[in-house]
Design a protein around this motif. Structure first.
Motif, PDB file in Angstrom:
ATOM      1  N   HIS A 279       0.864  -1.176   0.000  1.00  0.00           N
ATOM      2  CA  HIS A 279       0.000   0.000   0.000  1.00  0.00           C
ATOM      3  C   HIS A 279       0.903   1.228   0.000  1.00  0.00           C
ATOM      4  CE1 HIS A 279       0.877   0.590   4.310  1.00  0.00           C
ATOM      5  NE2 HIS A 279       0.740  -0.720   4.411  1.00  0.00           N
ATOM      6  N   PRO A 280       0.399   2.375  -0.409  1.00  0.00           N
ATOM      7  CA  PRO A 280       1.262   3.565  -0.535  1.00  0.00           C
ATOM      8  C   PRO A 280       2.007   3.916   0.736  1.00  0.00           C
ATOM      9  CG  PRO A 280      -0.840   3.951  -1.615  1.00  0.00           C
ATOM     10  CD  PRO A 280      -0.973   2.642  -0.901  1.00  0.00           C
ATOM     11  N   GLY A 281       1.429   3.603   1.905  1.00  0.00           N
ATOM     12  CA  GLY A 281       2.100   3.943   3.160  1.00  0.00           C
ATOM     13  C   GLY A 281       3.401   3.209   3.380  1.00  0.00           C
ATOM     14  N   LEU A 282       3.625   2.108   2.623  1.00  0.00           N
ATOM     15  CA  LEU A 282       4.867   1.357   2.799  1.00  0.00           C
ATOM     16  C   LEU A 282       6.078   2.157   2.337  1.00  0.00           C
ATOM     17  CD1 LEU A 282       4.031  -2.326   1.756  1.00  0.00           C
ATOM     18  CD2 LEU A 282       4.369  -1.380   4.048  1.00  0.00           C
ATOM     19  N   GLU A 283       5.858   3.119   1.441  1.00  0.00           N
ATOM     20  CA  GLU A 283       6.985   3.930   0.968  1.00  0.00           C
ATOM     21  C   GLU A 283       7.664   4.632   2.144  1.00  0.00           C
ATOM     22  OE1 GLU A 283       8.096   4.075  -2.032  1.00  0.00           O
ATOM     23  OE2 GLU A 283       6.495   3.204  -3.248  1.00  0.00           O
ATOM     24  N   SER A 284       6.869   5.335   2.947  1.00  0.00           N
ATOM     25  CA  SER A 284       7.434   6.041   4.095  1.00  0.00           C
ATOM     26  C   SER A 284       7.807   5.071   5.205  1.00  0.00           C
ATOM     27  CB  SER A 284       6.430   7.076   4.618  1.00  0.00           C
ATOM     28  OG  SER A 284       5.198   6.452   4.957  1.00  0.00           O
ATOM     29  N   ALA A 285       6.997   4.005   5.372  1.00  0.00           N
ATOM     30  CA  ALA A 285       7.290   3.035   6.426  1.00  0.00           C
ATOM     31  C   ALA A 285       8.612   2.328   6.167  1.00  0.00           C
ATOM     32  CB  ALA A 285       6.157   2.014   6.528  1.00  0.00           C
ATOM     33  N   THR A 286       8.896   2.051   4.902  1.00  0.00           N
ATOM     34  CA  THR A 286      10.149   1.381   4.570  1.00  0.00           C
ATOM     35  C   THR A 286      11.338   2.261   4.920  1.00  0.00           C
ATOM     36  OG1 THR A 286       9.100   0.136   2.785  1.00  0.00           O
ATOM     37  CG2 THR A 286      11.493   0.356   2.700  1.00  0.00           C
ATOM     38  N   GLY A 287      11.228   3.540   4.605  1.00  0.00           N
ATOM     39  CA  GLY A 287      12.322   4.450   4.950  1.00  0.00           C
ATOM     40  C   GLY A 287      12.527   4.549   6.445  1.00  0.00           C
ATOM     41  N   ALA A 288      11.424   4.641   7.209  1.00  0.00           N
ATOM     42  CA  ALA A 288      11.533   4.715   8.669  1.00  0.00           C
ATOM     43  C   ALA A 288      12.121   3.438   9.235  1.00  0.00           C
ATOM     44  CB  ALA A 288      10.147   4.978   9.270  1.00  0.00           C
ATOM     45  N   ALA A 289      11.713   2.285   8.671  1.00  0.00           N
ATOM     46  CA  ALA A 289      12.230   1.008   9.161  1.00  0.00           C
ATOM     47  C   ALA A 289      13.726   0.879   8.880  1.00  0.00           C
ATOM     48  CB  ALA A 289      11.468  -0.145   8.506  1.00  0.00           C
ATOM     49  N   GLU A 290      14.154   1.341   7.708  1.00  0.00           N
ATOM     50  CA  GLU A 290      15.584   1.274   7.398  1.00  0.00           C
ATOM     51  C   GLU A 290      16.383   2.155   8.354  1.00  0.00           C
ATOM     52  OE1 GLU A 290      15.723   2.382   3.336  1.00  0.00           O
ATOM     53  OE2 GLU A 290      15.102   0.405   2.582  1.00  0.00           O
ATOM     54  N   THR A 291      15.833   3.321   8.694  1.00  0.00           N
ATOM     55  CA  THR A 291      16.510   4.182   9.667  1.00  0.00           C
ATOM     56  C   THR A 291      16.582   3.515  11.027  1.00  0.00           C
ATOM     57  OG1 THR A 291      15.736   6.159   8.501  1.00  0.00           O
ATOM     58  CG2 THR A 291      16.430   6.442  10.797  1.00  0.00           C
ATOM     59  N   PHE A 292      15.472   2.889  11.445  1.00  0.00           N
ATOM     60  CA  PHE A 292      15.424   2.208  12.743  1.00  0.00           C
ATOM     61  C   PHE A 292      16.431   1.058  12.781  1.00  0.00           C
ATOM     62  CE2 PHE A 292      13.525  -0.738  15.857  1.00  0.00           C
ATOM     63  CZ  PHE A 292      13.390   0.132  16.942  1.00  0.00           C
ATOM     64  N   ASP A 293      16.526   0.314  11.688  1.00  0.00           N
ATOM     65  CA  ASP A 293      17.487  -0.787  11.629  1.00  0.00           C
ATOM     66  C   ASP A 293      18.916  -0.277  11.771  1.00  0.00           C
ATOM     67  OD1 ASP A 293      15.378  -2.467  11.274  1.00  0.00           O
ATOM     68  OD2 ASP A 293      15.736  -2.854   9.138  1.00  0.00           O
ATOM     69  N   ALA A 294      19.221   0.824  11.088  1.00  0.00           N
ATOM     70  CA  ALA A 294      20.565   1.388  11.186  1.00  0.00           C
ATOM     71  C   ALA A 294      20.861   1.854  12.607  1.00  0.00           C
ATOM     72  CB  ALA A 294      20.713   2.550  10.197  1.00  0.00           C
TER      73      ALA A 294
END
Length: 682
Positions: free
Chosen positions: A410-425
Motif C-alpha cells: 500500500h502507498p504507506g509502505l513507501e514512508s514506512a520502509t524508509g523509517a524502518a531502514e533508519t530504525f534498523d541502522a
C-alpha cells in the motif's frame, strides 16, 4: 503501385483473356517496383538486434528457408521458364515474379526469425495472409503459363488484387499502430523457431512430388525417401537438444522452477494483459527467513535441501497457469494468473506460509520453513519494474513484522520502509553508542520470598523515542543480524553483574538470560557462552538460558547445541510455557530443565478449580518429567499463595518487584541480607 495489375486485368479482358505486350510489361514493371517497396515495409516492422552467435544462427536459418522457397519456385516457375533457353515477354514475367517472390520471402523470414512479432493480434498476421495468397497466386500463374499462351483468368486476378489490398491494409495498420507496443509473445517466438525445419520438409516433399510427377520413383523416389528419413532423424535430435537447452536457460537447475529469465517476460505479459483486458494478476515475492543460518550451521547441502523442499511447497500450492520461480539464493517469485482480487492472492500466500511451516525432512532433520511474503496486484498504469519494487517493499514489511502473515503493498509502505531502514541502522549502532542497559527482575522462592535468581532484561534508551522494550526492537536486531552481538553483550553484562553480587553478598544467585532462536543457529554460540562464563568467573550452573516454546519447536535442529550447553551444567528454560505448541513429545525429546508458566495462566487464578486447571496441569507435568518450574506475572499475594499450594516453588512478578536497575537490585539484596543476618535465614 496497385494500378499496373488492374490494368493488366482490363487488357486481358479486352483481348479475350490473352495478355498483350503492353499488359505484360505493365505487370512486370509494376511488380519490379512494387516488390522492393513491400520488402522495405516488411523490414520496417520492429526487430531485435542480433550479436555474435545469434547472427550466425539467424543467417543459417534464413538460408534454409530461402532454399526451401527456391526449390518450390524452381520447380513451378523458374525451371519451366528457362527450360527452352528462349527468353520472351512471357518468360520475363515468369522469371521476374518468382525473383520478387523470393525477395519477399526473404523479408518475411527475416522478420519472423529475428523475433519481430509484436503481437499475433496486430497487422502482421493480416500481412502474412495477403503475402501467402499472393505467392500461391504466382505459383498458379506460372503453372498456367507453362500450359499455354499467357492468360489472366478472372479468379486469379481477383485473388492477386485482393492480396495486394490486404497487404496495403496491414501496412496502414502498422503505421498507425501505437509505437510503445514492443512486447513479444513467448509462444510466437517458440513456434517460429521451427520455421527452418518446415522449409526443409517442404523441399523434400517437392523431391517426392517431382519424382511422382515425372514417374521417376527409381532412382529418385527411393533416394529422396532415404534422405528424408536421415534428415528427419537429425532434425528430431536437434529439436530435442534445443528443448533441453531451452530448459537449461529458463529453469532453475536446483529446484526445477522457472528462473529469473522466465519471470521477466511473464510479468511483462501480465501487465500488458491487464492493460488490454482489465484482468489483474498478482505478484508474490518470497524470502526464506534464517536461510543463511541454515547454510552456516548445517552446510550448503542442508540449504539446498531446504530450497528444494520449498519448491515442492510452491508446486503443491499454485495452479498450472501460475508461474513459480526461484530468482535468487533464497528468493522466490510467484506470478498468480488473474486470481480475482487481492483477497484471493493473500489467501494463496497464506496457504504457502502454512504449508511451509509444517515440519518436513531437510537433510535428515524435521524442519519447518519460515518465510516472508509480499503481495501486490498488477496495475495497467504502472510499469513492470515498479510492480516488482512494490512487491519487494511488501515482502520486507512482512519480514519486519515477523507475524507469519503475508503483507499487501500500500502507498504507506513507501514512508514506512524508509523509517524502518533508519530504525534498523540505529539498532546496529545502539550498542556502540552506549544506548543499551540491563534491568533485573528478582526470581524468588514462593514459600519464603527469598531472592534466588534474577532475569536479565535489555532496554534501549533511544535518543528520540525514549526507553524501548525488547518487543519493539528484537525483531529489528534479528533482521539486521545485530542479535548475535546484542545477545552476547547481554550475557556478558548479566554474568559479570551476577558474579559481583555473589561476591558482595556471599550468597548463591543465578541469572536467567533470554536467547533468540537466531542465536541458537550461530555456529560459535557454545564457545561464546563458555568463554563469557569463564571471563566472569560464574559457575555454569548459575546460568539459565531461556527460549520461547515456539522457538524450541521451530528450531528443533538446535537441540544438539542445547545438549552441549547442558553437558557443561548450563540450564535451559522454556519461557511462556503453555502459549505455543504445548506438545508433550517435544518436552520429552528436547534438553529442558525449567518450565516457566506464562503470566496469562497466573492471571486466571481465582481460587476456583477452573482458574487453576492449566497451572495445575503444568506443575503435574513438570513433576512427572523431573523439571523445575517458575511462575511468571505474579501480581497479588493470593496468586502466590495459590501457586504455592499447587506445588510451585519459584516465581516472579510485580508483587515482588518490577524490573530494577543493577543498583536498585543491589539495595534489595543488601536489605534482604541484613534482615537475614538479624533474624536468621528466611
Amino acid at each position: 503501385m496497385l494500378l499496373p495489375q488492374p490494368y493488366a486485368v482490363v487488357m486481358a479482358a479486352m483481348h479475350g483473356g490473352e495478355l498483350p505486350l503492353s499488359g505484360i510489361m505493365a505487370a512486370l514493371i509494376g511488380r519490379l517496383v512494387w516488390a522492393p517497396l513491400v520488402l522495405a515495409g516488411i523490414l520496417a516492422f520492429p526487430m531485435k538486434t542480433l550479436t555474435g552467435r545469434q547472427r550466425t544462427r539467424f543467417i543459417a536459418d534464413l538460408t534454409t528457408v530461402i532454399g526451401g522457397g527456391f526449390v518450390v519456385s524452381w520447380y513451378f516457375q523458374l525451371g519451366p521458364a528457362l527450360q527452352d533457353g528462349h527468353i520472351g515477354p512471357d518468360s520475363m514475367v515468369v522469371i521476374g515474379f518468382p525473383v520478387t517472390d523470393l525477395a519477399l520471402i526473404f523479408g518475411v523470414c527475416a522478420l519472423l526469425l529475428r523475433n519481430g512479432v509484436t503481437s499475433w493480434r496486430g497487422p502482421l498476421p493480416l500481412f502474412l495472409a495477403g503475402l501467402l495468397t499472393y505467392l500461391a497466386g504466382d505459383i498458379i500463374y506460372a503453372y498456367l503459363v507453362d500450359q499455354g499462351p499467357m492468360t489472366w483468368p478472372t479468379a486469379l486476378s481477383v485473388a492477386l488484387n485482393g492480396a495486394d489490398l490486404i497487404m496495403a491494409m496491414a501496412a496502414a495498420m502498422q503505421i498507425t499502430r501505437r509505437s510503445d507496443d514492443t512486447g513479444t509473445e513467448q509462444r510466437g517466438r517458440s513456434g517460429i523457431a521451427y520455421l527452418p525445419y518446415a522449409a526443409l520438409l517442404a523441399g523434400y516433399v517437392m523431391l517426392l512430388f517431382a519424382a511422382a510427377r515425372e514417374h521417376a520413383f527409381y532412382p529418385w523416389g527411393g533416394l529422396a525417401a532415404g534422405v528424408i528419413v536421415m534428415t528427419g532423424a537429425v532434425v528430431l535430435r536437434q529439436i530435442v537438444a534445443m528443448r533441453e537447452n531451452h530448459g537449461l536457460v529458463v529453469r532453475d537447475h536446483l529446484t526445477g522452477l522457472a528462473n529469473r529469465l522466465s519471470v521477466a517476460p511473464a510479468l511483462e505479459a501480465a501487465v500488458r494483459r491487464h492493460h488490454e483486458t482489465g484482468a489483474a494478476s498478482a505478484v508474490l515475492v518470497i524470502d526464506l527467513d534464517g536461510f543463511k543460518k541454515i547454510n552456516d550451521t548445517r552446510g550448503h547441502e542442508a540449504g539446498d535441501a531446504m530450497l528444494v523442499a520449498f519448491a515442492e511447497v510452491l508446486r503443491a500450492t499454485v495452479r498450472g497457469s501460475d508461474v513459480a520461480a526461484r530468482v535468487g539464493g533464497d528468493e522466490f517469485v510467484v506470478l498468480l494468473d488473474r486470481p480475482g482480487d487481492i483477497e484471493q492472492a493473500l489467501a494463496v500466500a497464506q496457504r504457502i506460509l502454512d504449508r511451509a511451516a509444517e515440519p518436513r525432512d531437510v537433510a535428515g532433520l524435521p524442519t519447518p520453513i519460515r518465510c516472508s511474503i509480499g503481495v501486490v496486484m498488477t496495475d495497467p498504469e504502472t510499469d513492470v519494474a515498479t510492480v516488482r519494487h512494490r512487491a519487494d517493499m511488501a515482502m520486507y514489511a512482512a519480514k519486519r513484522a515477523g507475524t507469519g502473515r503475508p503483507e499487501q503493498w500500500h502507498p504507506g509502505l513507501e514512508s514506512a520502509t524508509g523509517a524502518a531502514e533508519t530504525f534498523d541502522a540505529e539498532m546496529l549502532a545502539a550498542a556502540a553508542a552506549g544506548q543499551l542497559r540491563l534491568a533485573f527482575q528478582p526470581i524468588v522462592t514462593l514459600a519464603t520470598g527469598e531472592i534466588t535468581g534474577v532475569e536479565a532484561l535489555v532496554r534501549w534508551e533511544h535518543p528520540e523515542r525514549g526507553t524501548l522494550f525488547p518487543d519493539t526492537f528484537i525483531a529489528a536486531a534479528e533482521r539486521t543480524g545485530a542479535i548475535d552481538g546484542l545477545g552476547l553483550w547481554v550475557l556478558e553484562q548479566a554474568t559479570r553483574q551476577t558474579r559481583q553480587w555473589q561476591q558482595e553478598f556471599g550468597r548463591r544467585l543465578y541469572v536467567s538470560v533470554n536467547l533468540s532462536p537466531y542465536q541458537l543457529k550461530s555456529p560459535g554460540l557454545t564457545d561464546a557462552v563458555l568463554a563469557t562464563l569463564a571471563d566472569a568467573g560464574l559457575d555454569p550452573h548459575d546460568l539459565v538460558l531461556e527460549l520461547t516454546e515456539s522457538a524450541l519447536v521451530h528450531e528443533s535442529e538446535g537441540a544438539g547445541v542445547l545438549e552441549v550447553l547442558r553437558r557443561h551444567d548450563i540450564r535451559i528454560a522454556v519461557d511462556d510455557f503453555g502459549t505455543g505448541y504445548s506438545s508433550l513429545r517435544y518436552l520429552t525429546r528436547l534438553p529442558i530443565d525449567i518450565l516457566k508458566l506464562d503470566r496469562c495462566f497466573v492471571s486466571e487464578l481465582n481460587g476456583e478449580p477452573q482458574g487453576s486447571a492449566v497451572a495445575e496441569a503444568v506443575i503435574r507435568l513438570a513433576q512427572a518429567l523431573n523439571l523445575d518450574t517458575v511462575a511468571e506475572g505474579i501480581e497479588v499475594p493470593a496468586q502466590a499463595t495459590e501457586l504455592t499450594l499447587l506445588g510451585y516453588r519459584s516465581g516472579q512478578g510485580f508483587h515482588y518487584a518490577r524490573p530494577l536497575t543493577a543498583a536498585a537490585l543491589a539495595d534489595l539484596l543488601r536489605a534482604e541480607t541484613m534482615k537475614a543476618a538479624e533474624t536468621g535465614p528466611l
